[in-house]
Scaffold this motif. Sequence first.
Motif, PDB file in Angstrom:
ATOM      1  N   PHE A 141      83.408  16.778 108.435  1.00 27.57           N
ATOM      2  CA  PHE A 141      83.971  17.947 107.642  1.00 27.57           C
ATOM      3  C   PHE A 141      84.512  18.682 109.308  1.00 27.57           C
ATOM      4  O   PHE A 141      85.793  18.973 108.756  1.00 27.57           O
ATOM      5  CB  PHE A 141      82.665  18.785 107.360  1.00 27.57           C
ATOM      6  CG  PHE A 141      83.382  19.988 106.046  1.00 27.57           C
ATOM      7  CD1 PHE A 141      84.275  19.843 105.015  1.00 27.57           C
ATOM      8  CD2 PHE A 141      83.251  21.050 106.825  1.00 27.57           C
ATOM      9  CE1 PHE A 141      84.302  20.720 104.456  1.00 27.57           C
ATOM     10  CE2 PHE A 141      83.917  21.932 105.984  1.00 27.57           C
ATOM     11  CZ  PHE A 141      84.515  22.032 105.144  1.00 27.57           C
ATOM     12  N   ARG A 142      84.000  18.815 109.975  1.00 27.09           N
ATOM     13  CA  ARG A 142      84.386  19.558 111.131  1.00 27.09           C
ATOM     14  C   ARG A 142      86.096  18.802 111.872  1.00 27.09           C
ATOM     15  O   ARG A 142      86.027  19.956 112.579  1.00 27.09           O
ATOM     16  CB  ARG A 142      83.216  19.810 111.951  1.00 27.09           C
ATOM     17  CG  ARG A 142      81.993  20.474 111.864  1.00 27.09           C
ATOM     18  CD  ARG A 142      81.202  20.024 112.745  1.00 27.09           C
ATOM     19  NE  ARG A 142      80.853  21.858 113.297  1.00 27.09           N
ATOM     20  CZ  ARG A 142      80.085  21.990 114.261  1.00 27.09           C
ATOM     21  NH1 ARG A 142      78.970  21.095 114.556  1.00 27.09           N
ATOM     22  NH2 ARG A 142      80.404  22.989 114.857  1.00 27.09           N
ATOM     23  N   TRP A 185      83.155  27.088 109.916  1.00 22.35           N
ATOM     24  CA  TRP A 185      82.168  26.106 108.840  1.00 22.35           C
ATOM     25  C   TRP A 185      80.753  26.890 108.945  1.00 22.35           C
ATOM     26  O   TRP A 185      80.628  27.824 110.170  1.00 22.35           O
ATOM     27  CB  TRP A 185      82.066  25.167 109.922  1.00 22.35           C
ATOM     28  CG  TRP A 185      80.467  24.490 110.330  1.00 22.35           C
ATOM     29  CD1 TRP A 185      79.553  24.687 111.197  1.00 22.35           C
ATOM     30  CD2 TRP A 185      80.448  23.276 109.282  1.00 22.35           C
ATOM     31  NE1 TRP A 185      79.074  23.250 110.763  1.00 22.35           N
ATOM     32  CE2 TRP A 185      79.259  22.961 109.700  1.00 22.35           C
ATOM     33  CE3 TRP A 185      81.147  22.748 108.675  1.00 22.35           C
ATOM     34  CZ2 TRP A 185      78.593  21.402 108.806  1.00 22.35           C
ATOM     35  CZ3 TRP A 185      80.183  21.598 107.572  1.00 22.35           C
ATOM     36  CH2 TRP A 185      78.678  21.407 107.613  1.00 22.35           C
ATOM     37  N   ASN A 186      80.245  27.187 108.480  1.00 15.30           N
ATOM     38  CA  ASN A 186      79.358  27.676 108.105  1.00 15.30           C
ATOM     39  C   ASN A 186      77.915  26.974 107.415  1.00 15.30           C
ATOM     40  O   ASN A 186      77.570  25.924 107.207  1.00 15.30           O
ATOM     41  CB  ASN A 186      79.226  29.086 107.657  1.00 15.30           C
ATOM     42  CG  ASN A 186      80.066  29.051 106.210  1.00 15.30           C
ATOM     43  OD1 ASN A 186      79.950  27.907 104.964  1.00 15.30           O
ATOM     44  ND2 ASN A 186      81.103  29.778 105.667  1.00 15.30           N
ATOM     45  N   HIS A 213      78.950  25.522 103.820  1.00 11.71           N
ATOM     46  CA  HIS A 213      79.107  24.203 103.971  1.00 11.71           C
ATOM     47  C   HIS A 213      77.501  23.441 104.096  1.00 11.71           C
ATOM     48  O   HIS A 213      78.130  21.955 103.587  1.00 11.71           O
ATOM     49  CB  HIS A 213      80.176  23.915 105.132  1.00 11.71           C
ATOM     50  CG  HIS A 213      81.306  25.194 105.306  1.00 11.71           C
ATOM     51  ND1 HIS A 213      82.021  25.965 106.106  1.00 11.71           N
ATOM     52  CD2 HIS A 213      82.358  24.744 104.259  1.00 11.71           C
ATOM     53  CE1 HIS A 213      82.697  26.084 105.322  1.00 11.71           C
ATOM     54  NE2 HIS A 213      83.441  25.915 104.212  1.00 11.71           N
ATOM     55  N   LEU A 264      77.433  19.937 101.784  1.00 11.06           N
ATOM     56  CA  LEU A 264      77.227  18.153 102.280  1.00 11.06           C
ATOM     57  C   LEU A 264      75.494  18.165 102.399  1.00 11.06           C
ATOM     58  O   LEU A 264      75.653  17.118 101.779  1.00 11.06           O
ATOM     59  CB  LEU A 264      77.806  18.201 103.886  1.00 11.06           C
ATOM     60  CG  LEU A 264      78.980  18.509 103.984  1.00 11.06           C
ATOM     61  CD1 LEU A 264      79.281  18.701 105.680  1.00 11.06           C
ATOM     62  CD2 LEU A 264      79.701  17.908 103.788  1.00 11.06           C
TER      63      LEU A 264
END
Length: 175
Positions: free
Chosen positions: A36-37, A136-137, A140, A144
Amino acid sequence: LPISRTLLTTAALKLLNAIAHLAAWYALMLAMAWGFRQLPAQPYAQGDEISPMFTILIRNPQGDVLPKPLHNWQSNETLVREASYIRNDDNGRFFTLTQIAPDTFQLQVNYETAERTQQYRITADNKIVPLSFKSWNVGHAFILFILSFPLFALLKWLFRLPLRSRTPKAAPTHS
């Protein structure tokens, strides 16, 4: 009471199986977070709506260097143009400014619960041109976390599928 060797062996195998499942699920979570990152940042074109979280690095009149949302930037604050500026501040933020072209910068700000990466250009007349933004936090990570359970179950089922097809079927018994 004497405990049978079979019971101890079974308990140890079940414990090892549970540990293996947890380790595999954790590895899946890490892989999902890493993937994701690695997604590309949202590029901006002229006229696009800029995220309210888009941040620039400024030096305020007191001389403090700090990240500030673009929409809160005031004209008496100086834009920082120092390449590879890195700092931890008193509020738990870590930020780094990297020059990626003569007038283009990437600012990465790590808060306690979020990480933001933005690229922007500073024009000769001190105007900011946002180029890209990525965030991104914790939200998120929570999404996930939730998605990892059905994905883990699916992967577990897919890995067991070849094993099921190889097991010999019992011969039918006739009465």
